[in-house]
Every structure is written in structure tokens, then in C-alpha cells.
Design a protein around this motif. Structure first.
Motif, PDB file in Angstrom:
ATOM      1  N   MET A 171     -10.696  -2.451   3.277  1.00  0.00           N
ATOM      2  CA  MET A 171      -9.700  -1.392   3.367  1.00  0.00           C
ATOM      3  C   MET A 171     -10.062  -0.415   4.477  1.00  0.00           C
ATOM      4  O   MET A 171     -11.248  -0.158   4.736  1.00  0.00           O
ATOM      5  N   LEU A 228       0.835  -1.200   0.000  1.00  0.00           N
ATOM      6  CA  LEU A 228       0.000   0.000   0.000  1.00  0.00           C
ATOM      7  C   LEU A 228       0.871   1.252   0.000  1.00  0.00           C
ATOM      8  O   LEU A 228       1.853   1.327   0.745  1.00  0.00           O
ATOM      9  N   ALA A 275      -2.898   0.223  -4.149  1.00  0.00           N
ATOM     10  CA  ALA A 275      -2.539  -1.117  -3.703  1.00  0.00           C
ATOM     11  C   ALA A 275      -2.002  -1.934  -4.863  1.00  0.00           C
ATOM     12  O   ALA A 275      -2.470  -1.817  -5.998  1.00  0.00           O
ATOM     13  N   TRP A 316      -8.658   3.236   6.937  1.00  0.00           N
ATOM     14  CA  TRP A 316      -7.768   4.369   7.212  1.00  0.00           C
ATOM     15  C   TRP A 316      -7.651   4.522   8.728  1.00  0.00           C
ATOM     16  O   TRP A 316      -8.665   4.462   9.441  1.00  0.00           O
ATOM     17  N   ALA A 350      -5.114  -2.742   5.061  1.00  0.00           N
ATOM     18  CA  ALA A 350      -5.912  -3.745   4.355  1.00  0.00           C
ATOM     19  C   ALA A 350      -6.011  -5.014   5.188  1.00  0.00           C
ATOM     20  O   ALA A 350      -5.085  -5.367   5.921  1.00  0.00           O
ATOM     21  N   TYR A 359     -10.136  -7.441  -0.362  1.00  0.00           N
ATOM     22  CA  TYR A 359      -9.690  -6.883   0.910  1.00  0.00           C
ATOM     23  C   TYR A 359     -10.656  -5.816   1.421  1.00  0.00           C
ATOM     24  O   TYR A 359     -11.119  -4.963   0.655  1.00  0.00           O
ATOM     25  N   ASN A 414     -12.157  -0.419  -7.347  1.00  0.00           N
ATOM     26  CA  ASN A 414     -11.473  -1.711  -7.481  1.00  0.00           C
ATOM     27  C   ASN A 414     -10.788  -1.861  -8.832  1.00  0.00           C
ATOM     28  O   ASN A 414      -9.816  -2.598  -8.958  1.00  0.00           O
ATOM     29  N   ARG A 432     -13.786   3.500  -2.715  1.00  0.00           N
ATOM     30  CA  ARG A 432     -12.781   2.661  -3.373  1.00  0.00           C
ATOM     31  C   ARG A 432     -13.133   2.497  -4.838  1.00  0.00           C
ATOM     32  O   ARG A 432     -14.308   2.539  -5.215  1.00  0.00           O
ATOM     33  N   CYS A 459      -3.059   3.952   5.472  1.00  0.00           N
ATOM     34  CA  CYS A 459      -3.975   3.051   4.776  1.00  0.00           C
ATOM     35  C   CYS A 459      -3.697   1.628   5.263  1.00  0.00           C
ATOM     36  O   CYS A 459      -2.527   1.278   5.534  1.00  0.00           O
ATOM     37  N   CYS A 509      -4.825   5.829  -1.687  1.00  0.00           N
ATOM     38  CA  CYS A 509      -4.000   4.683  -1.300  1.00  0.00           C
ATOM     39  C   CYS A 509      -4.022   3.694  -2.458  1.00  0.00           C
ATOM     40  O   CYS A 509      -5.061   3.102  -2.744  1.00  0.00           O
ATOM     41  N   VAL A 558      -8.054   3.109  -2.844  1.00  0.00           N
ATOM     42  CA  VAL A 558      -9.033   3.533  -1.858  1.00  0.00           C
ATOM     43  C   VAL A 558      -8.762   5.004  -1.546  1.00  0.00           C
ATOM     44  O   VAL A 558      -7.618   5.444  -1.567  1.00  0.00           O
ATOM     45  N   PHE A 598      -7.044  -7.056  -4.865  1.00  0.00           N
ATOM     46  CA  PHE A 598      -7.441  -5.884  -4.088  1.00  0.00           C
ATOM     47  C   PHE A 598      -8.905  -5.932  -3.718  1.00  0.00           C
ATOM     48  O   PHE A 598      -9.293  -5.586  -2.607  1.00  0.00           O
TER      49      PHE A 598
END
Length: 127
Positions: free
Chosen positions: A34, A4, A24, A36, A98, A32, A74, A72, A96, A22, A79, A29
């Protein structure tokens, strides 16, 4: 594990806005949850927000509810954290995180719930 990298931090006046990103790595991804977190000098790291795999479910700390929005994309493995009406007390390093923990998003609020972390981005809000 997913790698990340945060960006978008900076200096802003109280009442202003910032959007953190963020990015990834990895092809999974979308599997996950996510989150903060943030850590102010001399304080423990605290939960800010989390978002489910699809983005349908989001959870916020009371201190940011109504001001911050997590989202987010994807397709872009990214994110975001949109921060509005910023206050000096929002000053912190923002991280960030995950997790592929399959608990409900609303219960994933501890550092220990998340297994992958970015290096952090500094947000400073001046009064």
C-alpha cells in the motif's frame, strides 16, 4: 483489483496533525503493498510513503521522513497516514494506492508501480 476509499483530510494550521485513512475492499488486502501519493495544484503526483504486506517494511519520501508515519491494519483492511508537524507545502490532494507488484517496497515509488487508486482526500495546511 482492490477498491480504495480515503478519508480524514481537512484544513489544519501549520504545525498541526492529521491522520488519513484508506479503507480497502476485498479479501486479499494483506497481499497488497500500500502507498500514499499526493498532488498539489499545478504539480505532478508524487510519492509520499509505502508499506509492505506485513507492515514490517516502510519507505518514505525525503520531504516527509520523520514527520509522517504509514501503518496498516490488515484485520480492518485499512492503511493509515499519520501526518505531524504539517507545513503549508504539504497542502495537496492525497491518494491511497495499492499494488501486488512483488518488488521490494523501497523500489515502489512511481505512479506506474501501483494499479489501484482511491479518489483522493484534500489536505490544506494554513500558515
Amino acid at each position: 483489483q482492490v477498491q480504495l476509499v480515503e478519508s480524514g483530510g481537512g484544513l489544519v494550521q501549520a504545525g498541526g496533525s492529521l491522520r488519513l485513512s484508506c479503507a480497502a475492499s476485498g479479501r486479499t488486502f494483506s497481499s497488497y503493498v500500500m502507498g500514499w501519493f499526493r498532488q498539489a495544484p499545478g504539480k505532478e503526483r508524487e510519492f509520499v510513503a509505502a508499506i509492505s504486506w506485513t507492515g514490517a517494511t516502510r519507505n518514505y519520501a525525503d520531504s516527509v521522513k520523520g514527520r509522517f508515519t504509514i501503518s496498516r491494519d490488515n484485520a480492518k483492511n485499512t492503511v493509515y497516514l499519520q501526518m505531524n508537524s504539517l507545513k503549508p507545502e504539504d497542502t495537496a490532494t492525497y491518494y491511497c494506492a495499492a499494488t501486488n507488484n512483488y518488488k521490494h517496497v523501497g523500489s515502489l515509488t512511481r505512479e506506474a508501480d501501483f494499479g489501484s487508486w482511491g479518489q483522493g482526500t484534500q489536505v490544506t495546511v494554513s500558515s
